[in-house]
Design an enzyme around this catalytic site. Structure first.
Site, PDB file in Angstrom:
ATOM      1  N   SER A 351     -48.657   3.533  -2.853  1.00  0.00           N
ATOM      2  CA  SER A 351     -48.467   1.978  -2.677  1.00  0.00           C
ATOM      3  C   SER A 351     -48.550   2.064  -0.874  1.00  0.00           C
ATOM      4  CB  SER A 351     -46.936   1.722  -2.755  1.00  0.00           C
ATOM      5  OG  SER A 351     -46.743  -0.006  -2.241  1.00  0.00           O
ATOM      6  N   ARG A 352     -50.200   0.728  -1.225  1.00  0.00           N
ATOM      7  CA  ARG A 352     -51.113   0.968   0.144  1.00  0.00           C
ATOM      8  C   ARG A 352     -50.609   0.177   0.766  1.00  0.00           C
ATOM      9  NH1 ARG A 352     -54.639   1.302  -4.563  1.00  0.00           N
ATOM     10  NH2 ARG A 352     -55.359   2.999  -4.393  1.00  0.00           N
ATOM     11  N   VAL A 353     -49.961  -0.887   0.272  1.00  0.00           N
ATOM     12  CA  VAL A 353     -49.926  -1.792   1.516  1.00  0.00           C
ATOM     13  C   VAL A 353     -47.586  -2.151   1.721  1.00  0.00           C
ATOM     14  CG1 VAL A 353     -51.227  -3.468   1.411  1.00  0.00           C
ATOM     15  CG2 VAL A 353     -49.080  -4.326  -0.463  1.00  0.00           C
TER      16      VAL A 353
END
Length: 489
Positions: A351-353
């Site tokens: 989950s990049r953010v």
């Protein structure tokens, strides 16, 4: 409703169908036609102009009944819209906005929403900083999401993707978030199962809309379905409400779009998909995010689904969607076969953010769990050889088994953050040290039941004020005796 003669009188342009290829027709005439404009045939059939050719226009017909050569066609000077009102909640509709649940017309004044208005401009976007809880511990702790995020859900068929999405819908609908579930080319029985699951939870379906394009519907309807779903989501965003939208699934959508493109004789690319498939999905998903309306921030969170085959996530559409979105949750078919529920492989999910929405405690707890599970996987490989293991290794395996036990979650249950903190605080603090996995499982079930009855609120209130992992473990140790009393009273 306006008909063919009304539009003909207004536009003054008429054309005639020259050839028909399934849902694609070629129309001569219509010199002022524009791409994506809606046209109407003399029999009332509507279509969308796909491209302009030297001596004709290519039209994707939305209704294919009674089409024939030389049938008159006129321009409408309009783009395709779907009528939406707040009463669409709790209903099942098709991509045209027509109800298909047998409950009659949708009441209320309807607003026509464009299915392709373009993405909001950059200056209206706001950083993702508010956590979105799914109610599924593995995701909330290891692969956290935020409101406004676009997170791909990927995995083989029948590995639990849809159940996870429905758990997320129920958890968010209970918080007042509007949820739109878009079924793309699925069987009617699958849609019925979704409806029954949502109606099983009290009040959840009242905040939901299901948009359906079944596998038996024309390819043009299935192609339109995700765009129509987004139009519904944007209607509620304009009302100042946070929205969660599910696309189940976009690999199906890509296949039907490939069918349309091959019928229209476009040059095929990799795996015969059209060259603009990436742009099609990217421009649509770009409409999600946190958008500022005056002094208020409103979000559309998008969870598109992609289906893999035998755990292979390197397919063309799958990798396209992975590069478009802000991360992915991978449902591992091997974990599913081994009995893990949900079968999420946290090591291959990202989950990049999502991490920027979490506090220090959640980050530290996730790190501890990752380290413990990494040691557990390594130790399991060593244990396969049947060698005598040192006590430290046995302790690591025991801890890993108990972590997996707590992560295993029934499809009918939702676990809030506070309960997760308590369970893992007890585990990492040593409350279950020396107990076997079966005993721990019984205790976890009892604690969950006590939580649902509201008997643990005094413990959870104390845990809610903690922001460091060391404080969590030390606080949990102070009420070991009280928890023991609760378990065995």
């Amino acid at each position: 409703m306006r008909g063919f003669k009304d539009y003909l009188q207004e536009s003054g342009e008429i054309g005639y169908i020259q050839s028909i290829v399934h849902s694609i027709v070629y129309v001569s005439g219509l010199p002022g036609a524009k791409p994506r404009e809606v046209v109407m045939a003399e029999g009332g059939q509507r279509g969308i102009i796909q491209s302009l050719l030297p001596d004709s226009v290519e039209v994707l017909m939305l209704e294919t009944h009674d089409l024939k050569n030389n049938l008159a066609v006129t321009r409408t000077k309009q783009y395709f819209t779907i009528p939406v009102s707040e009463q669409i909640l709790g209903r099942i509709v098709d991509p045209f906005g027509h109800p298909v649940d047998g409950l009659g017309p949708i009441p209320g004044e309807k607003k026509p929403m464009s299915i392709d208005p373009g993405a909001p401009p950059l200056h209206t976007r706001v950083k993702i900083d508010k956590p979105l809880e799914t109610g599924v511990q593995t995701v909330d702790l290891m692969v956290p999401l935020g409101y406004g995020q676009r997170e791909l859900v990927i995995g083989d068929k029948k590995t639990g993707k849809t159940i996870f999405l429905l758990q997320t819908i129920v958890n968010q609908a209970s918080k007042g978030v509007i949820c739109v579930y878009v079924s793309i080319g699925k069987r009617q029985s699958d849609v019925k199962a979704v409806e029954e699951y949502l109606k099983h939870w009290s009040g959840a379906f009242n905040n939901c809309t299901i948009l359906v394009a079944n596998s038996a519907d024309p390819a043009s309807m299935i192609y339109l379905s995700p765009f129509s779903g987004f139009a519904i989501a944007e209607f509620f965003r304009e009302q100042g409400k946070d929205v969660l939208i599910i696309f189940d699934d976009l690999t199906n959508h890509a296949k039907f779009y490939r069918e349309i493109s091959l019928l229209s004789k476009r040059t095929p690319g990799r795996s015969s998909y059209p060259g603009d498939i990436f742009n099609l999905h990217a421009s649509m998903l770009e409409r999600a995010g946190n958008i500022k309306y005056g002094d208020k921030t409103v979000s559309i969170t998008a969870l598109p689904v992609a289906e893999s085959f035998e755990g292979d996530i390197t397919g063309y559409i799958q990798t396209n969607l992975m590069s478009i979105t802000d991360g992915h949750i991978f449902f591992d078919v091997e974990l599913f076969r081994n009995g893990a529920r949900p079968s999420i492989n946290h090591a291959l999910s990202v989950s990049r953010v999502g991490n920027q929405t979490r506090g220090k405690l959640d980050k530290e707890l996730a790190q501890k769990l990752r380290e413990a599970l990494a040691k557990y996987e390594k130790d399991k490989e060593i244990a396969r050889f049947g060698v005598d293991l040192p006590q430290a290794t046995k302790t690591e395996i025991d801890l890993g088994e108990k972590i997996e036990l707590i992560f295993n979650q029934d499809t009918e249950s939702l676990v809030p953050r506070e309960l997760s903190l308590m369970l893992f605080g007890l585990l990492l603090g040593g409350f279950w040290a020396g107990k076997n996995v079966s005993s721990v499982k019984v205790d976890v079930i009892k604690i969950t039941e006590k939580f649902q009855k509201g008997e643990l609120n005094d413990f959870l209130t104390r845990l809610a004020k903690i922001d460091k992992i060391d404080d969590l473990l030390s606080t949990v140790k102070t009420f070991y005796d009280q928890v023991t009393e609760k378990l065995y009273e």
